[in-house]
Design a protein around this motif. Structure first.
Motif, PDB file in Angstrom:
ATOM      1  N   GLN A 221       8.302 -10.465   6.447  1.00  0.00           N
ATOM      2  CA  GLN A 221       9.096  -9.910   5.422  1.00  0.00           C
ATOM      3  C   GLN A 221       9.089 -10.772   4.072  1.00  0.00           C
ATOM      4  OE1 GLN A 221      10.873  -7.342   5.509  1.00  0.00           O
ATOM      5  NE2 GLN A 221      10.066  -6.823   7.386  1.00  0.00           N
ATOM      6  N   GLU A 222       8.791 -11.959   4.175  1.00  0.00           N
ATOM      7  CA  GLU A 222       8.646 -12.976   3.084  1.00  0.00           C
ATOM      8  C   GLU A 222       7.352 -12.531   2.258  1.00  0.00           C
ATOM      9  OE1 GLU A 222       8.956 -17.100   3.593  1.00  0.00           O
ATOM     10  OE2 GLU A 222      10.377 -17.023   5.276  1.00  0.00           O
ATOM     11  N   TYR A 223       6.266 -12.396   2.903  1.00  0.00           N
ATOM     12  CA  TYR A 223       5.017 -11.909   2.486  1.00  0.00           C
ATOM     13  C   TYR A 223       5.033 -10.652   1.694  1.00  0.00           C
ATOM     14  CZ  TYR A 223       0.322 -10.428   1.837  1.00  0.00           C
ATOM     15  OH  TYR A 223      -0.950  -9.904   1.274  1.00  0.00           O
ATOM     16  N   LEU A 224       5.767  -9.599   2.328  1.00  0.00           N
ATOM     17  CA  LEU A 224       5.869  -8.416   1.730  1.00  0.00           C
ATOM     18  C   LEU A 224       6.756  -8.340   0.416  1.00  0.00           C
ATOM     19  CD1 LEU A 224       6.509  -5.977   4.737  1.00  0.00           C
ATOM     20  CD2 LEU A 224       4.416  -6.157   3.564  1.00  0.00           C
ATOM     21  N   ALA A 225       7.870  -9.478   0.472  1.00  0.00           N
ATOM     22  CA  ALA A 225       8.510  -9.487  -0.916  1.00  0.00           C
ATOM     23  C   ALA A 225       7.844 -10.142  -1.774  1.00  0.00           C
ATOM     24  CB  ALA A 225       9.897 -10.244  -0.528  1.00  0.00           C
ATOM     25  N   ALA A 226       6.959 -11.244  -1.333  1.00  0.00           N
ATOM     26  CA  ALA A 226       6.140 -11.932  -2.457  1.00  0.00           C
ATOM     27  C   ALA A 226       5.102 -10.920  -3.081  1.00  0.00           C
ATOM     28  CB  ALA A 226       5.592 -12.967  -1.859  1.00  0.00           C
TER      29      ALA A 226
END
Length: 127
Positions: free
Chosen positions: A6-11
């Protein structure tokens, strides 16, 4: 594991957004400079016997000054987006571009193009 994803997708979403902003600003740069160069060229073609010729002559240095101002403003906004991409990559630690060198190489054109327009307008003002 799901949190990291999720962090990767947001970034990645933020990265794409900043990249699109650079694209939009380059489009604004090219459109504005094209219109200003066309207006400058049209004013240069004005015959001496036209009414308001003196006013047209007064406008001639204004167009290059405007071109320089617009190019510098867009350069600053492009550099800001580049800084945001750099900060995002360092802050998240994700590999959002191929490599730092490749990413930097891809940003050379968006950064140098406004400077070329500034140089062209400065040359016109000096001549």
């Amino acid at each position: 594991m799901a949190d990291k994803h999720q962090e990767y997708l947001a970034a990645r979403e933020k990265w794409v957004h900043e990249d699109q902003l650079i694209n939009h600003r380059l489009t604004w740069l090219l459109v504005s400079q094209t219109l200003l160069f066309a207006a400058y060229g049209a004013l240069l073609q004005t015959p001496d016997d036209r009414p308001y010729f003196s006013k047209i002559c007064q406008m001639l240095p204004v167009i290059p000054a405007l071109g320089i101002g617009v190019a510098l403003m867009l350069l600053l906004s492009i550099i800001s987006a580049c800084c945001a991409l750099h900060i995002l990559r360092k802050k998240t630690g994700f590999l959002l571009a191929v490599s730092d060198n490749t990413h930097f190489g891809g940003l050379i054109a968006p950064i140098l193009l406004p400077l070329f327009f500034v140089g062209a307008w400065a040359w016109i003002l000096i001549l």
